[in-house]
Design an enzyme around this catalytic site. Structure first.
Site, PDB file in Angstrom:
ATOM      1  N   LYS A  62      -9.263  -8.885   2.166  1.00 41.93           N
ATOM      2  CA  LYS A  62     -10.050  -8.621   0.733  1.00 41.93           C
ATOM      3  C   LYS A  62     -11.332  -8.470   0.941  1.00 41.93           C
ATOM      4  O   LYS A  62     -11.928  -8.624   2.038  1.00 41.93           O
ATOM      5  CB  LYS A  62      -9.683  -9.648   0.027  1.00 41.93           C
ATOM      6  CG  LYS A  62      -8.210 -10.136  -0.357  1.00 41.93           C
ATOM      7  CD  LYS A  62      -8.128 -11.139  -1.454  1.00 41.93           C
ATOM      8  CE  LYS A  62      -6.674 -11.554  -1.621  1.00 41.93           C
ATOM      9  NZ  LYS A  62      -6.305 -10.658  -2.765  1.00 41.93           N
ATOM     10  N   ARG A  78       4.949 -11.853  -3.010  1.00 43.26           N
ATOM     11  CA  ARG A  78       6.297 -11.512  -2.978  1.00 43.26           C
ATOM     12  C   ARG A  78       7.276 -11.653  -1.839  1.00 43.26           C
ATOM     13  O   ARG A  78       8.511 -11.786  -2.005  1.00 43.26           O
ATOM     14  CB  ARG A  78       6.402  -9.918  -3.435  1.00 43.26           C
ATOM     15  CG  ARG A  78       5.933  -9.038  -2.684  1.00 43.26           C
ATOM     16  CD  ARG A  78       5.548  -7.524  -3.392  1.00 43.26           C
ATOM     17  NE  ARG A  78       4.233  -7.705  -4.135  1.00 43.26           N
ATOM     18  CZ  ARG A  78       3.510  -6.670  -4.824  1.00 43.26           C
ATOM     19  NH1 ARG A  78       4.367  -5.543  -4.828  1.00 43.26           N
ATOM     20  NH2 ARG A  78       2.451  -6.952  -5.460  1.00 43.26           N
TER      21      ARG A  78
END
Length: 503
Positions: A282, A356
């Site tokens: 990030k 996920r």
């Protein structure tokens, strides 16, 4: 802080402070009118002089009002009477608590719970007042050496209800409100903890402490990496490979219904205690806020605490999926193909779509409980923030009645959610040339394709997904965890247990 309810007229109160409302334009609420009559028009005379208009958030503290036993009266502006809705009511309560705390009122009798809020009964008004009061007074200063406290903090709050018939529902509202507020505080405390303290082992220790505190109904089991490997949870394990902290899955079981056919409701919380993005790292700006990527697990923990405290007659299992996503020589990579616990394979296109990959294995794991319903809670996608902002949680589900229950609970609690579709056409975006599916589906409908990904692992039970990426914490000056969606899930479980707030 101590809360109680009573039914009494304002002129008989000997409290340090009485709190009453004033509407625009300079209109006294019914209780304020009683005090004005007792004081021979003292209050209305002040309003006529322009001391208080009644606009939302305005306050006027009166000392030694003639013929009134209480030392002080706090007038709170409530806006226009017909426009007093749920949101404004909570803002008025918040302003009340702050004013009392700032002015050194250690105890008060609050008559704001007698105001008319459209569609809401006294139980709701008292419970929301308790929850709002606790929220207003919350602070996270465990790690500060200089803790600032008010000189004379508010210690006791009495809420007035119109008749003695409503005392029982008022007492129940306080009981429920305190338990929910404690769950929210627990979730916020976990979320606000720094990632060098709050890792998967810390989450596991909190889960064990919960079982110790409520040993009659709660059991906690912690599953480590070796057991995950034996279970085939390779997707979950891959996410944590780059971290020196072990991935741990904490399973908290609460049994409130001994009936053999009482199937559990399972809550699954994403617990990424820090998400650097992994190899798909990030940007550095705002990366500190990725400690909040475990707010789903924090919320589940808070809900389990509430359920145990109230001893609800339901069976609930909470799973805290603890993990840390870090870059490193052992980290998983874009291009890897992972075999999930379900046997389905996933091509990793972005290591920052890791939540996920953890959840899919947990959603397969919980099949063994033969659940009544499964609800996962996750700070899953930035796309949900783009879609719904920071006010409303995203909801997806494979079962319409479950979705409707959650939406109803969100409206009751004020912890709002909005349903997004799970259409088959979105599933096509997850196609992969090298595996059964890819872990991302491109920018269009990103929150929905993430939900579609999870739906492939939930075909054996009724399931709902709450994407709290936009609602789990605040940035900026008021940075901190919000404790959402503890209130929503608490209301859902209260409804399931038969406590729907109707008097």
């Amino acid at each position: 802080m101590e809360f109680s309810v009573k039914s009494g007229s304002p002129e008989k109160q000997r409290s340090a402070c009485i709190v009453v409302g004033v509407f625009e334009p300079r209109r006294l609420s019914p209780i304020a009118e009683q005090l004005d009559k007792i004081s021979d028009g003292y209050i209305s005379a002040l309003l006529r002089r322009g001391e208080l208009e009644g606009k939302p958030g305005q306050t006027l503290l009166l000392h030694h009002v003639p013929n009134v036993l209480s030392e002080r009266i706090l007038l709170i502006g409530c806006g226009k009477e017909r426009e007093l809705d749920e949101r404004q009511y909570k803002q008025v309560i918040q302003k009340t608590i702050n004013t009392l705390n700032d002015t050194g009122s250690m105890e008060a009798v609050c008559f704001l719970t007698e105001l008319h809020v459209k569609g809401r009964n006294n139980y709701w008004k008292v419970r929301q007042a308790v929850e709002t009061a606790k929220e207003t007074l919350y602070s996270f200063d465990q790690l500060k050496t200089n803790k600032s406290e008010p000189r004379r903090p508010l210690r006791k709050m009495v809420f007035n209800v119109p008749t003695r018939r409503e005392l029982t529902s008022g007492e129940r509202a306080i009981q429920h409100g305190l338990a929910i507020a404690a769950g929210i505080k627990a979730a916020k405390d976990l979320g606000n903890m720094p990632p060098n303290i709050c890792n998967a082992a810390y989450l596991a220790s909190q889960a064990r402490q919960l079982a110790d505190s409520y040993s009659k109904n709660v059991i906690t089991r912690v599953i480590g990496e070796q057991q995950m490997k034996e279970l085939g949870m390779h997707s979950y394990l891959a996410v944590g490979q780059g971290s020196q902290n072990e991935s741990l899955m904490s399973v908290i079981e609460y049994k409130g219904n001994a009936s053999e056919d009482a199937r559990p409701i399972v809550l699954v919380g994403k617990g990424l205690t820090f998400d650097s993005g992994g190899i798909s790292i990030k940007p550095s700006e705002g990366m500190d806020e990725m400690k909040y990527d475990m707010c789903g697990a924090a919320a589940v923990y808070g809900v389990m605490r509430m359920v145990a405290e109230l001893q609800l007659p339901v069976n609930v299992i909470g799973v805290l999926a603890g993990c840390e996503n870090m870059p490193g020589g052992r980290a998983y990579r874009p291009g890897d193909v992972l075999t999930t616990m379900s046997g389905q394979t996933v091509e990793v296109l972005n290591t920052d779509a890791e939540g996920r990959l953890v959840l899919c294995d947990v959603l397969t794991y919980v099949e063994r409980f033969e659940p009544e319903a499964v609800i996962d809670v996750a700070t899953l996608t930035g796309a949900c923030v783009i879609a719904l902002g920071h006010h409303i949680t995203g909801l997806m589900a494979n079962h319409n009645p479950l979705a409707h229950e959650l939406i109803a609970a969100s409206e009751q609690s004020g912890d709002r959610a909005w349903r997004l579709p799970l259409g088959d056409e979105y599933q096509e975006q997850l196609e992969s040339n090298f595996a059964d599916m890819a872990n991302i589906g491109g920018r269009p409908g990103g929150a929905i394709t993430a939900g579609c990904f999870l739906s492939r692992f939930t075909r054996k039970y009724n399931w709902a997904h709450l994407d709290i990426a936009g609602t789990a914490w605040r940035s900026g000056k008021a940075k901190g965890a919000t404790g959402r969606p503890v209130a929503l899930l608490a209301q859902f479980l209260l409804n399931r247990a038969g406590f729907n707030g109707e008097e």
